[in-house]
Design a protein around this motif. Structure first.
Motif, PDB file in Angstrom:
ATOM      1  N   ASN A  88     -10.943   0.631 -31.436  1.00 42.67           N
ATOM      2  CA  ASN A  88     -10.958   1.622 -32.500  1.00 42.67           C
ATOM      3  C   ASN A  88     -11.435   2.972 -31.976  1.00 42.67           C
ATOM      4  OD1 ASN A  88     -10.114   0.610 -35.115  1.00 42.67           O
ATOM      5  ND2 ASN A  88     -11.882  -0.750 -35.048  1.00 42.67           N
ATOM      6  N   ALA A  89     -10.842   4.038 -32.493  1.00 40.70           N
ATOM      7  CA  ALA A  89     -11.278   5.389 -32.134  1.00 40.70           C
ATOM      8  C   ALA A  89     -11.154   6.307 -33.344  1.00 40.70           C
ATOM      9  CB  ALA A  89     -10.458   5.934 -30.974  1.00 40.70           C
ATOM     10  N   ILE A  90     -12.020   7.291 -33.383  1.00 40.10           N
ATOM     11  CA  ILE A  90     -11.913   8.395 -34.336  1.00 40.10           C
ATOM     12  C   ILE A  90     -11.588   9.639 -33.531  1.00 40.10           C
ATOM     13  CG2 ILE A  90     -13.079   9.783 -36.088  1.00 40.10           C
ATOM     14  CD1 ILE A  90     -14.965   7.399 -36.527  1.00 40.10           C
ATOM     15  N   ILE A  91     -10.514  10.316 -33.904  1.00 38.33           N
ATOM     16  CA  ILE A  91     -10.088  11.524 -33.193  1.00 38.33           C
ATOM     17  C   ILE A  91     -10.376  12.727 -34.090  1.00 38.33           C
ATOM     18  CG2 ILE A  91      -8.218  12.679 -31.977  1.00 38.33           C
ATOM     19  CD1 ILE A  91      -6.730   9.948 -32.030  1.00 38.33           C
ATOM     20  N   ILE A  92     -11.274  13.575 -33.630  1.00 37.47           N
ATOM     21  CA  ILE A  92     -11.614  14.798 -34.352  1.00 37.47           C
ATOM     22  C   ILE A  92     -10.978  15.965 -33.604  1.00 37.47           C
ATOM     23  CG2 ILE A  92     -13.498  16.259 -35.191  1.00 37.47           C
ATOM     24  CD1 ILE A  92     -15.261  13.652 -34.889  1.00 37.47           C
ATOM     25  N   ALA A  93     -10.223  16.785 -34.303  1.00 35.99           N
ATOM     26  CA  ALA A  93      -9.518  17.882 -33.643  1.00 35.99           C
ATOM     27  C   ALA A  93      -9.559  19.134 -34.498  1.00 35.99           C
ATOM     28  CB  ALA A  93      -8.063  17.496 -33.365  1.00 35.99           C
ATOM     29  N   GLU A  94      -9.400  20.273 -33.839  1.00 33.71           N
ATOM     30  CA  GLU A  94      -9.273  21.539 -34.563  1.00 33.71           C
ATOM     31  C   GLU A  94      -8.530  22.553 -33.713  1.00 33.71           C
ATOM     32  OE1 GLU A  94     -12.744  23.806 -35.435  1.00 33.71           O
ATOM     33  OE2 GLU A  94     -13.610  23.569 -33.448  1.00 33.71           O
ATOM     34  N   ASN A  95      -7.877  23.472 -34.383  1.00 33.67           N
ATOM     35  CA  ASN A  95      -7.313  24.642 -33.729  1.00 33.67           C
ATOM     36  C   ASN A  95      -8.157  25.836 -34.166  1.00 33.67           C
ATOM     37  OD1 ASN A  95      -5.698  27.144 -33.480  1.00 33.67           O
ATOM     38  ND2 ASN A  95      -4.132  25.754 -32.675  1.00 33.67           N
ATOM     39  N   VAL A  96      -8.825  26.440 -33.206  1.00 38.04           N
ATOM     40  CA  VAL A  96      -9.788  27.501 -33.510  1.00 38.04           C
ATOM     41  C   VAL A  96      -9.113  28.697 -34.159  1.00 38.04           C
ATOM     42  CG1 VAL A  96     -11.494  29.051 -32.521  1.00 38.04           C
ATOM     43  CG2 VAL A  96     -11.288  26.720 -31.647  1.00 38.04           C
ATOM     44  N   SER A  97      -7.943  29.062 -33.659  1.00 42.79           N
ATOM     45  CA  SER A  97      -7.277  30.252 -34.189  1.00 42.79           C
ATOM     46  C   SER A  97      -6.717  30.020 -35.593  1.00 42.79           C
ATOM     47  CB  SER A  97      -6.151  30.688 -33.250  1.00 42.79           C
ATOM     48  OG  SER A  97      -5.159  29.691 -33.148  1.00 42.79           O
ATOM     49  N   LEU A  98      -6.433  28.774 -35.946  1.00 42.68           N
ATOM     50  CA  LEU A  98      -5.906  28.461 -37.279  1.00 42.68           C
ATOM     51  C   LEU A  98      -7.005  28.147 -38.286  1.00 42.68           C
ATOM     52  CD1 LEU A  98      -2.912  26.120 -36.319  1.00 42.68           C
ATOM     53  CD2 LEU A  98      -2.813  28.563 -36.881  1.00 42.68           C
ATOM     54  N   ASP A  99      -8.234  27.975 -37.819  1.00 43.92           N
ATOM     55  CA  ASP A  99      -9.343  27.544 -38.687  1.00 43.92           C
ATOM     56  C   ASP A  99      -8.985  26.255 -39.428  1.00 43.92           C
ATOM     57  OD1 ASP A  99     -11.075  29.580 -37.992  1.00 43.92           O
ATOM     58  OD2 ASP A  99     -10.340  30.919 -39.560  1.00 43.92           O
ATOM     59  N   LEU A 100      -8.286  25.370 -38.724  1.00 42.42           N
ATOM     60  CA  LEU A 100      -7.812  24.123 -39.319  1.00 42.42           C
ATOM     61  C   LEU A 100      -8.109  22.963 -38.380  1.00 42.42           C
ATOM     62  CD1 LEU A 100      -6.193  22.697 -41.599  1.00 42.42           C
ATOM     63  CD2 LEU A 100      -4.128  23.145 -40.224  1.00 42.42           C
ATOM     64  N   GLY A 101      -8.518  21.849 -38.951  1.00 46.16           N
ATOM     65  CA  GLY A 101      -8.800  20.668 -38.149  1.00 46.16           C
ATOM     66  C   GLY A 101      -8.245  19.413 -38.795  1.00 46.16           C
ATOM     67  N   CYS A 102      -8.486  18.281 -38.155  1.00 48.73           N
ATOM     68  CA  CYS A 102      -8.104  17.000 -38.720  1.00 48.73           C
ATOM     69  C   CYS A 102      -9.013  15.911 -38.169  1.00 48.73           C
ATOM     70  CB  CYS A 102      -6.638  16.662 -38.435  1.00 48.73           C
ATOM     71  SG  CYS A 102      -6.286  16.296 -36.698  1.00 48.73           S
ATOM     72  N   MET A 103      -9.079  14.820 -38.879  1.00 43.85           N
ATOM     73  CA  MET A 103      -9.790  13.631 -38.412  1.00 43.85           C
ATOM     74  C   MET A 103      -8.857  12.448 -38.560  1.00 43.85           C
ATOM     75  SD  MET A 103     -13.366  11.865 -39.696  1.00 43.85           S
ATOM     76  CE  MET A 103     -14.347  13.282 -39.163  1.00 43.85           C
ATOM     77  N   GLY A 104      -8.640  11.740 -37.470  1.00 40.30           N
ATOM     78  CA  GLY A 104      -7.731  10.605 -37.487  1.00 40.30           C
ATOM     79  C   GLY A 104      -8.412   9.338 -37.002  1.00 40.30           C
ATOM     80  N   HIS A 105      -7.912   8.211 -37.491  1.00 43.51           N
ATOM     81  CA  HIS A 105      -8.397   6.901 -37.067  1.00 43.51           C
ATOM     82  C   HIS A 105      -7.237   6.162 -36.407  1.00 43.51           C
ATOM     83  CE1 HIS A 105     -12.227   7.099 -39.398  1.00 43.51           C
ATOM     84  NE2 HIS A 105     -11.510   7.964 -40.094  1.00 43.51           N
ATOM     85  N   ASN A 106      -7.469   5.688 -35.189  1.00 40.55           N
ATOM     86  CA  ASN A 106      -6.417   4.992 -34.475  1.00 40.55           C
ATOM     87  C   ASN A 106      -6.997   3.814 -33.711  1.00 40.55           C
ATOM     88  OD1 ASN A 106      -7.639   6.622 -32.340  1.00 40.55           O
ATOM     89  ND2 ASN A 106      -5.886   5.985 -31.105  1.00 40.55           N
ATOM     90  N   ARG A 107      -6.112   3.034 -33.108  1.00 44.14           N
ATOM     91  CA  ARG A 107      -6.511   1.961 -32.205  1.00 44.14           C
ATOM     92  C   ARG A 107      -5.699   2.054 -30.932  1.00 44.14           C
ATOM     93  NH1 ARG A 107      -4.407  -2.331 -35.257  1.00 44.14           N
ATOM     94  NH2 ARG A 107      -3.701  -0.743 -36.736  1.00 44.14           N
ATOM     95  N   PHE A 108      -6.369   2.040 -29.800  1.00 43.86           N
ATOM     96  CA  PHE A 108      -5.694   1.977 -28.512  1.00 43.86           C
ATOM     97  C   PHE A 108      -5.411   0.515 -28.175  1.00 43.86           C
ATOM     98  CE2 PHE A 108      -8.189   5.991 -27.735  1.00 43.86           C
ATOM     99  CZ  PHE A 108      -7.081   6.836 -27.731  1.00 43.86           C
ATOM    100  N   ILE A 109      -4.186   0.228 -27.753  1.00 40.18           N
ATOM    101  CA  ILE A 109      -3.816  -1.081 -27.227  1.00 40.18           C
ATOM    102  C   ILE A 109      -3.570  -0.895 -25.730  1.00 40.18           C
ATOM    103  CG2 ILE A 109      -2.235  -3.041 -27.360  1.00 40.18           C
ATOM    104  CD1 ILE A 109      -3.792  -2.606 -29.929  1.00 40.18           C
ATOM    105  N   ASP A 110      -4.470  -1.425 -24.933  1.00 36.62           N
ATOM    106  CA  ASP A 110      -4.423  -1.213 -23.488  1.00 36.62           C
ATOM    107  C   ASP A 110      -4.115  -2.503 -22.743  1.00 36.62           C
ATOM    108  OD1 ASP A 110      -5.084   1.429 -23.827  1.00 36.62           O
ATOM    109  OD2 ASP A 110      -7.218   1.135 -23.437  1.00 36.62           O
ATOM    110  N   ARG A 111      -3.188  -2.402 -21.805  1.00 37.10           N
ATOM    111  CA  ARG A 111      -2.980  -3.474 -20.828  1.00 37.10           C
ATOM    112  C   ARG A 111      -3.767  -3.072 -19.578  1.00 37.10           C
ATOM    113  NH1 ARG A 111       3.553  -4.711 -21.177  1.00 37.10           N
ATOM    114  NH2 ARG A 111       3.775  -4.271 -23.418  1.00 37.10           N
ATOM    115  N   ILE A 112      -4.580  -3.989 -19.099  1.00 32.86           N
ATOM    116  CA  ILE A 112      -5.524  -3.670 -18.024  1.00 32.86           C
ATOM    117  C   ILE A 112      -5.377  -4.708 -16.923  1.00 32.86           C
ATOM    118  CG2 ILE A 112      -7.962  -3.247 -17.480  1.00 32.86           C
ATOM    119  CD1 ILE A 112      -8.363  -2.827 -20.547  1.00 32.86           C
TER     120      ILE A 112
END
Length: 203
Positions: A88-112
């Motif tokens: 599980n991961a939470i991805i927090i992002a923003e574009n500084v020039s747009l004054d806009l961000g987002c928060m997303g929830h995802n899951r990485f499926i990794d073959r190791i």
């Protein structure tokens, strides 16, 4: 030969090692994957080495990200040279020039894979569960028609990426989708050699 616990800890370290991307520690980030490793996420699909180069360019843009990573669910094969991790991961992002961000929830499926005594990722895919817009400095206008082009589970993230110059050109797996089931089935088939058994644990 490493112990079972050592193998699980090494795999967990690969997952939490994603912090190197947020910190711009590109050399350390490269060490998470084998040289032929590949990654498929919203804005990039290809060799991990190329992804690191692209991430450096993104790091120099107005688009910023922060990943909060949980302990992975790890499945090892009997010979302990392959593993699949779901994280599980939470991805927090923003574009500084747009004054806009987002928060997303995802899951990485990794073959190791363990090669020459070292665990590293050979394939990473992402499944998207939910995403919302955030407004760091107050409300700004959103182009609702553009946002609705994308699946709801990652629409806010895709919108922000598009507006930041990182287009999302494919459809990606979302929670409960056929594509999610296919990704997991393919990972399970890759993990299980004929006659082997697997063990599943939280790291």
């Amino acid at each position: 030969m490493s112990t079972y616990v050592e193998d699980r800890l090494a795999i967990a370290d690969l997952e939490t090692g994603w912090i190197h991307r947020d910190l711009g520690e590109w050399a350390a980030l490269r060490e998470l994957f084998h040289p032929d490793g590949v990654i498929e996420i919203t804005w990039f699909h290809g060799l991990f080495t190329d992804f690191v180069n692209a991430s450096e360019r993104m790091g120099a843009s107005q688009f910023r990200t922060k990943h909060v990573i949980t302990s992975p669910l790890v499945t090892l094969n009997e010979s302990r040279d392959r593993a699949v991790a779901e994280t599980n991961a939470i991805i927090i992002a923003e574009n500084v020039s747009l004054d806009l961000g987002c928060m997303g929830h995802n899951r990485f499926i990794d073959r190791i894979e363990k090669r020459d005594g070292l665990w590293k990722i050979v394939d990473r895919k992402s499944i998207y569960d939910a995403a919302t817009f955030t407004f760091p400095l107050g409300l700004v206008d959103i182009d609702g028609a553009l946002a609705r082009i994308f699946p709801r589970e990652y629409a806010a993230r895709a919108y922000l990426l598009e507006k930041s110059g990182f287009p999302v050109a494919r459809v990606f797996a979302t929670k409960g989708s056929d594509l999610e089931r296919r990704i997991k089935a393919d990972a399970t088939a890759w993990l299980a050699a004929p006659g082997s058994t697997t063990e599943r644990h939280n790291a």
